[in-house]
Write a protein that holds these residues in place. Structure first.
Motif, short mmCIF file in Angstrom:
data_model
loop_
_atom_site.label_atom_id
_atom_site.label_comp_id
_atom_site.label_asym_id
_atom_site.label_seq_id
_atom_site.Cartn_x
_atom_site.Cartn_y
_atom_site.Cartn_z
N LEU A 129 69.36 -83.74 -59.11
CA LEU A 129 70.03 -84.63 -58.00
C LEU A 129 71.06 -84.60 -57.48
CD1 LEU A 129 69.90 -87.34 -56.26
CD2 LEU A 129 71.53 -88.41 -57.70
N TYR A 130 72.38 -83.37 -57.90
CA TYR A 130 73.54 -82.75 -57.18
C TYR A 130 72.97 -81.30 -56.42
CZ TYR A 130 76.58 -86.14 -59.36
OH TYR A 130 77.06 -87.41 -59.82
N HIS A 131 71.84 -80.80 -56.82
CA HIS A 131 71.19 -79.70 -56.60
C HIS A 131 70.42 -80.34 -54.88
CE1 HIS A 131 72.56 -76.94 -59.64
NE2 HIS A 131 72.13 -76.35 -58.75
N SER A 132 70.01 -81.82 -54.66
CA SER A 132 68.72 -81.83 -54.03
C SER A 132 69.47 -82.20 -52.74
CB SER A 132 68.34 -82.90 -54.41
OG SER A 132 67.62 -83.68 -53.41
N SER A 133 69.35 -81.75 -51.20
CA SER A 133 69.59 -81.92 -49.65
C SER A 133 69.96 -83.00 -50.19
CB SER A 133 69.79 -81.07 -49.41
OG SER A 133 68.20 -81.42 -48.65
N THR A 134 69.80 -84.47 -50.44
CA THR A 134 69.00 -85.74 -50.87
C THR A 134 70.28 -86.28 -50.62
OG1 THR A 134 67.95 -86.28 -51.94
CG2 THR A 134 66.98 -85.84 -50.28
N ILE A 135 71.32 -86.06 -51.55
CA ILE A 135 72.22 -86.07 -51.73
C ILE A 135 73.17 -86.60 -50.46
CG2 ILE A 135 73.51 -83.71 -52.45
CD1 ILE A 135 73.75 -87.66 -55.12
N THR A 136 73.56 -85.24 -49.84
CA THR A 136 74.41 -85.98 -48.48
C THR A 136 74.10 -86.49 -48.20
OG1 THR A 136 73.06 -84.57 -46.74
CG2 THR A 136 74.24 -83.40 -48.94
N ASN A 137 73.66 -87.95 -48.15
CA ASN A 137 72.76 -89.32 -47.50
C ASN A 137 74.11 -90.58 -48.35
OD1 ASN A 137 70.56 -88.44 -46.14
ND2 ASN A 137 69.49 -88.92 -47.68
N ALA A 138 74.96 -90.02 -48.73
CA ALA A 138 76.10 -90.64 -49.46
C ALA A 138 77.18 -90.48 -48.62
CB ALA A 138 76.00 -90.17 -51.21
N LEU A 139 76.90 -89.29 -48.09
CA LEU A 139 78.24 -89.48 -47.99
C LEU A 139 78.26 -89.42 -46.51
CD1 LEU A 139 78.09 -85.66 -49.10
CD2 LEU A 139 79.64 -87.20 -49.90
N ILE A 140 77.23 -89.61 -45.61
CA ILE A 140 76.80 -89.98 -43.93
C ILE A 140 78.33 -90.62 -43.48
CG2 ILE A 140 75.91 -90.20 -42.38
CD1 ILE A 140 73.37 -89.53 -43.61
N VAL A 141 78.23 -91.61 -44.27
CA VAL A 141 79.21 -92.95 -44.48
C VAL A 141 80.60 -92.68 -43.72
CG1 VAL A 141 79.76 -93.88 -46.15
CG2 VAL A 141 80.14 -95.44 -44.37
N TYR A 142 81.40 -91.28 -44.68
CA TYR A 142 82.91 -90.78 -44.99
C TYR A 142 83.05 -89.58 -43.95
CZ TYR A 142 81.80 -93.88 -48.60
OH TYR A 142 81.57 -94.62 -50.05
N ILE A 143 81.96 -88.34 -43.29
CA ILE A 143 82.40 -87.67 -43.42
C ILE A 143 81.22 -87.05 -41.63
CG2 ILE A 143 82.69 -86.64 -45.09
CD1 ILE A 143 80.03 -85.22 -45.38
N GLY A 144 80.37 -88.35 -41.73
CA GLY A 144 79.69 -88.09 -40.50
C GLY A 144 78.52 -87.63 -40.54
N SER A 145 77.33 -87.54 -39.97
CA SER A 145 76.16 -87.38 -39.76
C SER A 145 75.71 -85.48 -39.53
CB SER A 145 75.47 -87.80 -39.40
OG SER A 145 75.41 -87.83 -37.64
N HIS A 146 76.59 -85.26 -38.62
CA HIS A 146 76.83 -84.30 -38.57
C HIS A 146 76.74 -82.82 -39.91
CE1 HIS A 146 75.66 -84.35 -34.92
NE2 HIS A 146 75.90 -84.79 -34.25
N LYS A 147 78.28 -83.69 -40.35
CA LYS A 147 79.00 -82.41 -41.30
C LYS A 147 78.37 -82.03 -42.97
CE LYS A 147 84.28 -82.83 -39.96
NZ LYS A 147 85.22 -83.37 -40.27
N ALA A 148 77.26 -84.17 -42.59
CA ALA A 148 76.66 -84.64 -43.83
C ALA A 148 75.63 -83.08 -43.40
CB ALA A 148 76.43 -85.45 -43.88
N ALA A 149 74.92 -82.61 -42.65
CA ALA A 149 73.50 -81.42 -42.28
C ALA A 149 74.25 -80.95 -42.71
CB ALA A 149 73.27 -82.20 -40.76
N LYS A 150 75.16 -80.12 -42.05
CA LYS A 150 75.19 -78.63 -42.54
C LYS A 150 76.07 -78.87 -44.21
CE LYS A 150 79.38 -75.86 -41.34
NZ LYS A 150 80.98 -75.82 -40.80
N LEU A 151 76.28 -80.08 -44.55
CA LEU A 151 76.08 -79.23 -46.22
C LEU A 151 74.68 -79.15 -46.86
CD1 LEU A 151 78.74 -82.24 -48.05
CD2 LEU A 151 78.69 -80.07 -48.39
N ALA A 152 73.65 -80.04 -46.42
CA ALA A 152 72.66 -80.13 -46.84
C ALA A 152 72.08 -78.77 -46.21
CB ALA A 152 71.89 -81.35 -46.15
N LYS A 153 72.33 -78.11 -45.15
CA LYS A 153 71.40 -76.99 -44.33
C LYS A 153 71.84 -75.69 -44.96
CE LYS A 153 70.53 -73.82 -40.86
NZ LYS A 153 71.56 -74.20 -38.54
N GLU A 154 73.28 -75.67 -45.85
CA GLU A 154 73.64 -74.93 -47.20
C GLU A 154 72.97 -74.81 -48.75
OE1 GLU A 154 75.46 -71.38 -48.67
OE2 GLU A 154 74.98 -72.42 -46.29
N MET A 155 72.71 -76.37 -48.73
CA MET A 155 71.98 -76.50 -50.08
C MET A 155 70.77 -76.12 -50.55
SD MET A 155 74.10 -80.74 -51.58
CE MET A 155 73.17 -80.29 -52.33
#
Length: 484
Positions: A412-438
């Motif tokens: 789960l921690y290696h899956s980019s889907t985990i970034t869905n849990a961060l959207i409300v705190y950091i916004g979708s653009h930053k979450a997408a940036k994390l997901a892409k790098e993962m």
């Protein structure tokens, strides 16, 4: 050695010691099939016959006490014969003499052959009990005595409902046992994280407790449906000898018959208010099997999920299932998911049975349905398959499933889907940036965040705890604590 039996069609040689007779032999010749009749239905017919004989005994006593014989042409059966019939029916109700039941499950005639085969078994066993010879029908007759005040139209469908009711009790117990086993796994894996999948793709953070909870909820609904099945089976048409009324049956006999059935079965069976409706219309069978089919659907979903999660398609396995068969010599060590495959196979047989029951229930013609034997056979088969499926899932699968929770959490921690849990705190653009790098690096979210420095590491760890990931929604306090 043989004996000669006669009917209005002619004569037949019958094995001298056989308890079946000419009606059974003709049916066997007409239906040369090897499909086995269900023992449970056979026993239930024994119970129904026993109820008739016990009620007849009471009826005879009332007739004698009220001194009605002088003014009626009614001829009463001898007490010794009644006793022999009662004792033999008790044995049939326990499954004795089943080897003399020679009629296949698939047949014509609306169940008349079933009724006559058992009438002949009871008659000939009763003759032996009285030190007489099988086939001596001048003494005890399959129709005049073993079928007294009865007909195929009421005995066979009513007996089927008795058999179904008994089997539904067993099914209910097995569903409950499986549900308890699943709930145990649910509690054991309360905070064990996993990746949820939609359309076979990684979707969102979840847990094994949530997955198992869905199985337990489905089984709970199945238990409710099985209870409704029992309700549908309570109305029976005993006494409906002439299809429309109980005219050929004494009124007092009809009144006493139902309490006797209730006592023998320990179940609250009642006489249908409309006897003809119960005999003519088979929508109750369709409804009951629809509930059974729904349970089969749930079992297939459960089995399919476990089969997929425990497969080699996932590489290292988050779920390990017990090895139940060794496999062949060429693939030693291979753990085939035979339990789940049995359950899925059983489910599809039940779907086929559902189509059969639906279509043949619609084939009733005016005042009867000629296809009750195959409908009953399919219904009983489905219940027994479901009972077996629940039993093997509970005993041979869920009781020994092993969850590799560390591996599931790491995935789960290696899956980019985990970034869905961060959207409300950091916004979708930053979450997408994390997901892409993962996705690019194959690293877990903590290491990627250390590189990109998008959110405070301590806050990230708190957000991604099972407690936060699995709760229902966020609060304003969460936004204040974790944002920025």
């Amino acid at each position: 050695m043989s004996r000669l039996e006669k009917d209005f069609l002619g004569e037949k040689e019958i094995n001298k010691n056989a308890l079946y007779g000419i009606h059974s032999v003709r049916a066997r010749e007409n239906f040369p099939d090897n499909s086995m009749f269900h023992l449970e239905w056979y026993k239930a017919i024994g119970i129904t016959k026993l109820a008739f004989f016990l009620t007849y005994k009471t009826f005879k006593k009332n007739v004698i006490e009220q001194e009605m014989l002088e003014n009626t042409p009614l001829s009463l059966i001898d007490d010794l014969i009644i006793t022999a019939l009662i004792e033999t029916a008790e044995e049939v109700a326990e499954g004795k003499y089943f080897q003399n039941f020679i009629i296949p499950a698939i047949q014509g005639g609306a169940g008349a052959s079933i009724n006559m085969n058992i009438n002949e078994i009871i008659t000939n066993a009763a003759l032996i009990r009285m030190d007489l010879s099988p086939g001596d029908y001048d003494q005890i007759n399959p129709i005049e005595h073993a079928n007294i005040f009865q007909s195929t139209n009421d005995v066979i469908p009513s007996s089927l409902k008795i058999a179904v009711t008994k089997l539904l009790i067993d099914l209910n117990e097995q569903i409950n046992e499986l549900k308890l086993e699943v709930e145990k796994l649910e509690h054991q894996n309360k905070n064990k994280l996993r990746i949820a999948y939609t359309q076979m793709q990684q979707s969102a953070p979840s847990s094994y407790a949530r997955l198992f909870s869905t199985y337990a909820e489905a089984l709970s609904r199945d238990l409710q449906r099985i209870s409704k099945c029992n309700e549908k089976m309570t109305m029976i048409n005993l006494g409906d000898r002439s299809l429309e009324t109980g005219v050929p049956v004494p009124e007092i006999f009809i009144k006493e018959l139902m309490p006797t059935i209730q006592k023998l079965t320990n179940h609250n069976f009642n006489r249908s208010k409309n006897l003809s409706d119960t005999n003519n219309n088979y929508d109750s069978w369709v409804t009951v099997h629809a509930f059974l089919k729904t349970h089969a659907v749930n079992l297939e979903k459960i089995a399919s999920d476990v089969r997929l999660l425990s497969s080699d398609l996932f590489g290292a396995k988050e779920i390990s299932i017990p090895q139940k068969e060794a496999g062949d010599y060429a693939m030693s060590g291979k753990n085939n998911p035979v339990i789940t495959e049995f359950v899925i196979s059983a489910a599809h047989k039940i779907y086929a049975n559902d189509m059969l029951i639906t279509s043949l229930s619609a084939q009733g013609s005016l005042d009867s349905n000629a296809y009750l034997p195959i409908i009953g056979n399919a219904l009983l088969e489905s219940i027994k398959l479901l009972t077996a499926a629940n039993k093997t899932l509970q005993e041979n699968l869920f009781s020994n499933i092993i969850i590799n929770s560390d591996l599931a959490e790491d995935r789960l921690y290696h899956s980019s889907t985990i970034t869905n849990a961060l959207i409300v705190y950091i916004g979708s653009h930053k979450a997408a940036k994390l997901a892409k790098e993962m996705q690019k690096s194959g690293k877990d979210i903590f290491r990627v965040n250390s590189k990109l420095k998008i959110i405070d590491p301590d806050k990230l760890e708190k957000i991604l705890t099972p407690k936060n990931l699995l709760k229902m929604g966020f609060t304003i306090n969460d936004l204040t604590e974790f944002s920025g």
